[in-house]
Design a protein around this motif. Sequence first.
Motif, mmCIF file in Angstrom:
data_model
loop_
_atom_site.group_PDB
_atom_site.id
_atom_site.type_symbol
_atom_site.label_atom_id
_atom_site.label_comp_id
_atom_site.label_asym_id
_atom_site.label_seq_id
_atom_site.Cartn_x
_atom_site.Cartn_y
_atom_site.Cartn_z
ATOM 1 N N HIS A 24 92.739 55.364 155.946
ATOM 2 C CA HIS A 24 92.681 53.914 156.141
ATOM 3 C C HIS A 24 94.096 53.092 157.426
ATOM 4 O O HIS A 24 93.808 52.789 157.766
ATOM 5 N N PHE A 25 95.122 54.376 156.535
ATOM 6 C CA PHE A 25 96.317 54.038 156.924
ATOM 7 C C PHE A 25 95.907 54.892 158.884
ATOM 8 O O PHE A 25 96.431 54.221 160.046
ATOM 9 N N GLY A 26 95.494 55.216 158.524
ATOM 10 C CA GLY A 26 94.949 56.554 160.172
ATOM 11 C C GLY A 26 94.144 54.837 160.776
ATOM 12 O O GLY A 26 94.094 54.780 162.444
ATOM 13 N N ARG A 27 93.626 54.472 160.687
ATOM 14 C CA ARG A 27 92.631 53.153 160.980
ATOM 15 C C ARG A 27 93.437 52.502 162.121
ATOM 16 O O ARG A 27 93.415 51.844 162.896
ATOM 17 N N LEU A 28 94.609 52.401 161.326
ATOM 18 C CA LEU A 28 95.687 51.385 162.189
ATOM 19 C C LEU A 28 96.711 51.388 163.340
ATOM 20 O O LEU A 28 96.848 51.679 164.399
ATOM 21 N N ALA A 29 96.095 53.147 163.539
ATOM 22 C CA ALA A 29 96.832 54.042 165.052
ATOM 23 C C ALA A 29 96.833 53.244 166.058
ATOM 24 O O ALA A 29 97.124 53.364 166.499
ATOM 25 N N PRO A 85 93.912 46.355 171.481
ATOM 26 C CA PRO A 85 94.459 45.121 171.196
ATOM 27 C C PRO A 85 94.862 45.104 168.886
ATOM 28 O O PRO A 85 93.918 45.697 168.365
ATOM 29 N N PHE A 86 95.882 44.430 169.074
ATOM 30 C CA PHE A 86 96.255 43.905 167.560
ATOM 31 C C PHE A 86 95.064 43.097 166.993
ATOM 32 O O PHE A 86 95.121 41.811 167.675
ATOM 33 N N ASP A 87 94.437 43.118 166.179
ATOM 34 C CA ASP A 87 93.352 42.538 165.171
ATOM 35 C C ASP A 87 94.427 42.612 163.986
ATOM 36 O O ASP A 87 93.998 43.272 163.296
ATOM 37 N N GLN A 88 95.126 41.089 163.960
ATOM 38 C CA GLN A 88 95.068 41.443 162.481
ATOM 39 C C GLN A 88 94.278 40.703 161.354
ATOM 40 O O GLN A 88 94.863 41.863 159.544
ATOM 41 N N ALA A 89 93.216 40.603 161.299
ATOM 42 C CA ALA A 89 92.107 40.879 160.249
ATOM 43 C C ALA A 89 91.919 42.414 159.447
ATOM 44 O O ALA A 89 91.840 42.460 159.102
ATOM 45 N N ALA A 90 92.028 42.516 160.887
ATOM 46 C CA ALA A 90 91.349 44.525 160.590
ATOM 47 C C ALA A 90 92.112 45.401 160.065
ATOM 48 O O ALA A 90 91.581 45.931 159.470
ATOM 49 N N ALA A 91 94.116 44.968 161.003
ATOM 50 C CA ALA A 91 94.230 45.643 160.250
ATOM 51 C C ALA A 91 95.513 45.545 158.863
ATOM 52 O O ALA A 91 94.695 46.136 158.241
ATOM 53 N N GLN A 92 94.719 44.127 158.510
ATOM 54 C CA GLN A 92 94.997 43.441 157.176
ATOM 55 C C GLN A 92 93.993 44.532 156.305
ATOM 56 O O GLN A 92 94.684 44.415 154.910
ATOM 57 N N ALA A 134 106.571 49.303 160.986
ATOM 58 C CA ALA A 134 106.621 49.471 159.549
ATOM 59 C C ALA A 134 105.349 50.676 159.018
ATOM 60 O O ALA A 134 105.332 51.914 158.588
ATOM 61 N N PHE A 135 104.807 50.627 160.520
ATOM 62 C CA PHE A 135 103.643 51.857 160.689
ATOM 63 C C PHE A 135 104.143 53.273 160.502
ATOM 64 O O PHE A 135 104.259 53.818 160.178
#
Length: 127
Positions: free
Chosen positions: A22-27, A35-42, A108-109
Amino acid sequence: PFREPHDAVKYRGATMVLMGAHFGRLAPMAKREVPFDQAAAQANVDIVKMLAALPWPAYAPGYEGGEARSEVWTNREGFRKASETFQAAVRELDAATQAGDFDAFRVAFGKTGQSCKACHDDFRKKK
Ligand code: ASC
């Protein structure tokens, strides 16, 4: 809470595998590949945050083994500090994501990944 050391080894390994996934999915977002997708990131940060609290009791005395180096048990203070640095970075990642602040998210990432690596360097067996 674990019947035998093997159960603790499997439990903490499972949390690490899931955190990595799940951390890797933020990479890709952190690297600006998508693009930064706040909901997907959260959604992923929420899972990382929950998991980040879990593995530590599985490193209690008596649960030596698996990929953990003996230093986990001989350097309790160092291990505790490393785990706290990681959990603090995850809290920062959560706050940045909740705020929808992409620059803070990227910082933070990076801090979180560094704290994963630092603990692995000192406390995980070399592969
Ligand atoms: C991950 C993962 C780690 C960390 C580390 C960061 O996605 O599984 O252990 O990031 O590689 O440097």
